[in-house]
Design a protein around this motif. Structure first.
Motif, mmCIF file in Angstrom:
data_model
loop_
_atom_site.group_PDB
_atom_site.id
_atom_site.type_symbol
_atom_site.label_atom_id
_atom_site.label_comp_id
_atom_site.label_asym_id
_atom_site.label_seq_id
_atom_site.Cartn_x
_atom_site.Cartn_y
_atom_site.Cartn_z
ATOM 1 N N MET A 160 0.840 -1.198 0.000
ATOM 2 C CA MET A 160 0.000 0.000 0.000
ATOM 3 C C MET A 160 0.879 1.254 0.000
ATOM 4 S SD MET A 160 -3.249 0.979 0.130
ATOM 5 C CE MET A 160 -4.130 -0.411 0.828
ATOM 6 N N ILE A 161 0.599 2.193 -0.905
ATOM 7 C CA ILE A 161 1.378 3.424 -0.977
ATOM 8 C C ILE A 161 0.990 4.350 0.161
ATOM 9 C CG2 ILE A 161 1.806 5.501 -2.359
ATOM 10 C CD1 ILE A 161 1.440 3.810 -4.846
ATOM 11 N N ASP A 162 1.992 4.907 0.822
ATOM 12 C CA ASP A 162 1.772 5.864 1.902
ATOM 13 C C ASP A 162 1.220 7.167 1.316
ATOM 14 O OD1 ASP A 162 2.772 8.233 3.626
ATOM 15 O OD2 ASP A 162 2.976 6.507 4.950
ATOM 16 N N THR A 163 0.113 7.657 1.885
ATOM 17 C CA THR A 163 -0.510 8.861 1.320
ATOM 18 C C THR A 163 0.377 10.089 1.464
ATOM 19 O OG1 THR A 163 -1.707 9.223 3.407
ATOM 20 C CG2 THR A 163 -2.870 8.054 1.650
ATOM 21 N N ARG A 164 1.187 10.147 2.516
ATOM 22 C CA ARG A 164 2.096 11.284 2.673
ATOM 23 C C ARG A 164 3.132 11.273 1.545
ATOM 24 N NH1 ARG A 164 2.819 16.396 3.476
ATOM 25 N NH2 ARG A 164 4.805 16.964 4.442
ATOM 26 N N GLN A 165 3.644 10.091 1.216
ATOM 27 C CA GLN A 165 4.587 9.994 0.097
ATOM 28 C C GLN A 165 3.893 10.388 -1.216
ATOM 29 O OE1 GLN A 165 5.990 5.949 0.257
ATOM 30 N NE2 GLN A 165 7.540 6.392 1.838
ATOM 31 N N LEU A 166 2.643 9.995 -1.362
ATOM 32 C CA LEU A 166 1.897 10.332 -2.574
ATOM 33 C C LEU A 166 1.694 11.842 -2.684
ATOM 34 C CD1 LEU A 166 0.597 8.983 -5.001
ATOM 35 C CD2 LEU A 166 -1.538 8.812 -3.700
ATOM 36 N N GLU A 167 1.436 12.501 -1.544
ATOM 37 C CA GLU A 167 1.292 13.959 -1.530
ATOM 38 C C GLU A 167 2.612 14.628 -1.910
ATOM 39 O OE1 GLU A 167 -0.047 14.652 2.422
ATOM 40 O OE2 GLU A 167 -2.165 14.252 1.960
ATOM 41 N N MET A 168 3.729 14.106 -1.381
ATOM 42 C CA MET A 168 5.038 14.662 -1.727
ATOM 43 C C MET A 168 5.335 14.456 -3.211
ATOM 44 S SD MET A 168 7.573 13.761 1.447
ATOM 45 C CE MET A 168 7.483 14.649 2.999
ATOM 46 N N PHE A 169 5.015 13.269 -3.720
ATOM 47 C CA PHE A 169 5.224 12.982 -5.136
ATOM 48 C C PHE A 169 4.417 13.954 -6.010
ATOM 49 C CE2 PHE A 169 3.611 10.728 -8.933
ATOM 50 C CZ PHE A 169 4.808 10.509 -9.594
ATOM 51 N N ALA A 170 3.157 14.187 -5.645
ATOM 52 C CA ALA A 170 2.311 15.117 -6.397
ATOM 53 C C ALA A 170 2.903 16.525 -6.370
ATOM 54 C CB ALA A 170 0.896 15.116 -5.828
ATOM 55 N N ALA A 171 3.477 16.916 -5.221
ATOM 56 C CA ALA A 171 4.097 18.236 -5.112
ATOM 57 C C ALA A 171 5.329 18.346 -6.010
ATOM 58 C CB ALA A 171 4.478 18.524 -3.655
ATOM 59 N N VAL A 172 6.122 17.278 -6.087
ATOM 60 C CA VAL A 172 7.297 17.281 -6.967
ATOM 61 C C VAL A 172 6.854 17.412 -8.426
ATOM 62 C CG1 VAL A 172 9.241 15.916 -7.808
ATOM 63 C CG2 VAL A 172 8.739 15.961 -5.363
ATOM 64 N N VAL A 173 5.809 16.697 -8.796
ATOM 65 C CA VAL A 173 5.303 16.763 -10.172
ATOM 66 C C VAL A 173 4.823 18.180 -10.487
ATOM 67 C CG1 VAL A 173 3.507 15.930 -11.752
ATOM 68 C CG2 VAL A 173 4.694 14.314 -10.233
ATOM 69 N N ARG A 174 4.087 18.773 -9.544
ATOM 70 C CA ARG A 174 3.581 20.142 -9.748
ATOM 71 C C ARG A 174 4.719 21.144 -9.847
ATOM 72 N NH1 ARG A 174 -0.092 18.906 -5.712
ATOM 73 N NH2 ARG A 174 1.162 20.057 -4.195
ATOM 74 N N ALA A 175 5.664 21.035 -8.903
ATOM 75 C CA ALA A 175 6.721 22.049 -8.780
ATOM 76 C C ALA A 175 7.860 21.841 -9.760
ATOM 77 C CB ALA A 175 7.251 22.055 -7.346
ATOM 78 N N GLY A 176 8.087 20.596 -10.190
ATOM 79 C CA GLY A 176 9.118 20.332 -11.182
ATOM 80 C C GLY A 176 10.481 19.987 -10.620
ATOM 81 N N SER A 177 10.633 20.033 -9.287
ATOM 82 C CA SER A 177 11.923 19.665 -8.681
ATOM 83 C C SER A 177 11.722 19.359 -7.211
ATOM 84 C CB SER A 177 12.943 20.800 -8.831
ATOM 85 O OG SER A 177 12.596 21.903 -8.014
ATOM 86 N N PHE A 178 12.691 18.659 -6.629
ATOM 87 C CA PHE A 178 12.618 18.338 -5.204
ATOM 88 C C PHE A 178 12.685 19.603 -4.355
ATOM 89 C CE2 PHE A 178 14.447 13.727 -5.562
ATOM 90 C CZ PHE A 178 13.325 13.369 -6.299
ATOM 91 N N SER A 179 13.577 20.528 -4.752
ATOM 92 C CA SER A 179 13.757 21.744 -3.943
ATOM 93 C C SER A 179 12.497 22.617 -3.973
ATOM 94 C CB SER A 179 14.967 22.541 -4.447
ATOM 95 O OG SER A 179 14.826 22.851 -5.823
ATOM 96 N N ALA A 180 11.873 22.735 -5.151
ATOM 97 C CA ALA A 180 10.651 23.538 -5.242
ATOM 98 C C ALA A 180 9.517 22.893 -4.458
ATOM 99 C CB ALA A 180 10.247 23.719 -6.707
ATOM 100 N N ALA A 181 9.431 21.556 -4.508
ATOM 101 C CA ALA A 181 8.406 20.849 -3.733
ATOM 102 C C ALA A 181 8.642 21.026 -2.241
ATOM 103 C CB ALA A 181 8.415 19.369 -4.100
ATOM 104 N N ALA A 182 9.907 21.020 -1.828
ATOM 105 C CA ALA A 182 10.227 21.224 -0.411
ATOM 106 C C ALA A 182 9.755 22.597 0.054
ATOM 107 C CB ALA A 182 11.729 21.061 -0.188
ATOM 108 N N ARG A 183 9.975 23.615 -0.788
ATOM 109 C CA ARG A 183 9.501 24.970 -0.429
ATOM 110 C C ARG A 183 7.980 25.005 -0.336
ATOM 111 N NH1 ARG A 183 13.714 26.383 -3.977
ATOM 112 N NH2 ARG A 183 12.261 26.655 -5.724
#
Length: 299
Positions: A1-24
């Motif tokens: 089962m995929i962790d929903t928090r990881q899925l939220e982080m993944f969606a943020a990376v896709v939206r933002a285009g990079s790990f650093s932008a998703a972190a912000r």
């Protein structure tokens, strides 16, 4: 089962285009994002991103997860909102997203009635045209949507799973400058207006209007288009064109130099209030819908 928090982080990376932008965006550290993405990739059994220069590109697996994951997160948000509302059995604020003329005509009367019956109830009004308004309901950003559709449109995909409560079928009127030859008529057939220049409305209304004109045997000459009802009337008053508008608009707004004449056309605009089936069991949501129905039937 995929962790929903990881899925939220993944969606943020896709939206933002990079790990650093998703972190912000998520207000956390880049190493935390990287760590969770590596854990997610181990869980799914392969890479989700490819490095392209300084950016990221989704692998095929990443593309599928981005597509399906968004739907899962949206559904979780809606489910959370519904469960919270039903569990509480009542809440102090109802958020209504409506198109402009509904917010200016149907909603005020319903709000006035509710203020007497439920003085502690607070309404938050949001203004959006469909289908964008349905997205807000799907993303749990409102409890009710007042939307419209035309008889020749299929809205099933946009409103899938939602409860639809009809409010009214809006008649249409031809808006003419006061000096127009047809201004004194009791009724005008749309086909008679083939040679006119037109002021069109919002994209959805404009599409329905063009289709109706084509069925009447002509392609309309559209001078300009705007979703601002006052601007439409002012442009007509200035002689820049004529317009086809819902009677709902004219119930609260009428320029002194324009005349409204009923029109014979195939356009039928149906207005309804939409919510989720579970939310209808919440007393304040049910009361708000009842008030909207009562006011709409009086329109």
């Amino acid at each position: 089962m995929i962790d929903t928090r990881q899925l939220e982080m993944f969606a943020a990376v896709v939206r933002a285009g990079s790990f650093s932008a998703a972190a912000r965006e998520l207000n956390c550290s880049q190493p935390a994002i990287s760590q969770q993405m590596r854990a997610l990739e181990r869980h799914v059994g392969g890479p989700l991103f490819l490095r392209v220069g300084r950016g990221l590109r989704l692998t095929e697996a990443g593309r599928i997860l981005a597509e399906r994951g968004k739907a899962v997160l949206d559904e979780l948000a809606v489910t959370h909102q519904q469960v919270r509302a039903v569990a509480a059995l009542d809440f102090g604020t109802v958020r209504i997203c409506a198109f402009p003329s509904a917010n200016a005509s149907i909603v005020p009367g319903a709000a006035a009635a509710l203020s007497k019956e439920r003085p502690r109830l607070r309404l938050e009004l949001i203004e959006k045209e469909p289908p964008d308004s349905f997205d807000l309901l799907r993303h749990a950003e409102c409890e009710l949507v007042i939307g419209f559709s035309y008889a020749d449109e299929d809205e099933e995909e946009a409103t899938a799973g939602m409860l639809r409560v009809p409010l009214l079928e809006d008649r249409l009127a031809l808006l003419l400058p006061a000096g127009h030859p047809f201004a004194g008529r009791d009724r005008v057939d749309l086909a008679e207006m083939a040679g006119e220049r037109w002021i069109a409305g919002c994209p959805r209304c404009c599409g329905a209007f063009v289709r109706a004109c084509e069925r009447a045997g002509f392609t309309p000459d559209i001078a300009c288009a705007t979703d601002d009802n006052m601007a439409i009337q002012s442009l007509v008053a200035a002689g820049l064109g004529v317009a086809l508008v819902p009677m709902l608009v004219l119930s609260f707004l009428r320029h002194g130099s324009v005349v409204a004449v009923p029109v014979e056309s195939t356009i039928r605009r149906r207005t309804a209030v939409y919510t989720w089936p579970d939310l209808i069991r919440v007393p304040v949501v049910r009361a708000t819908i009842d008030a909207l129905v009562t006011v709409a039937h009086q329109a």
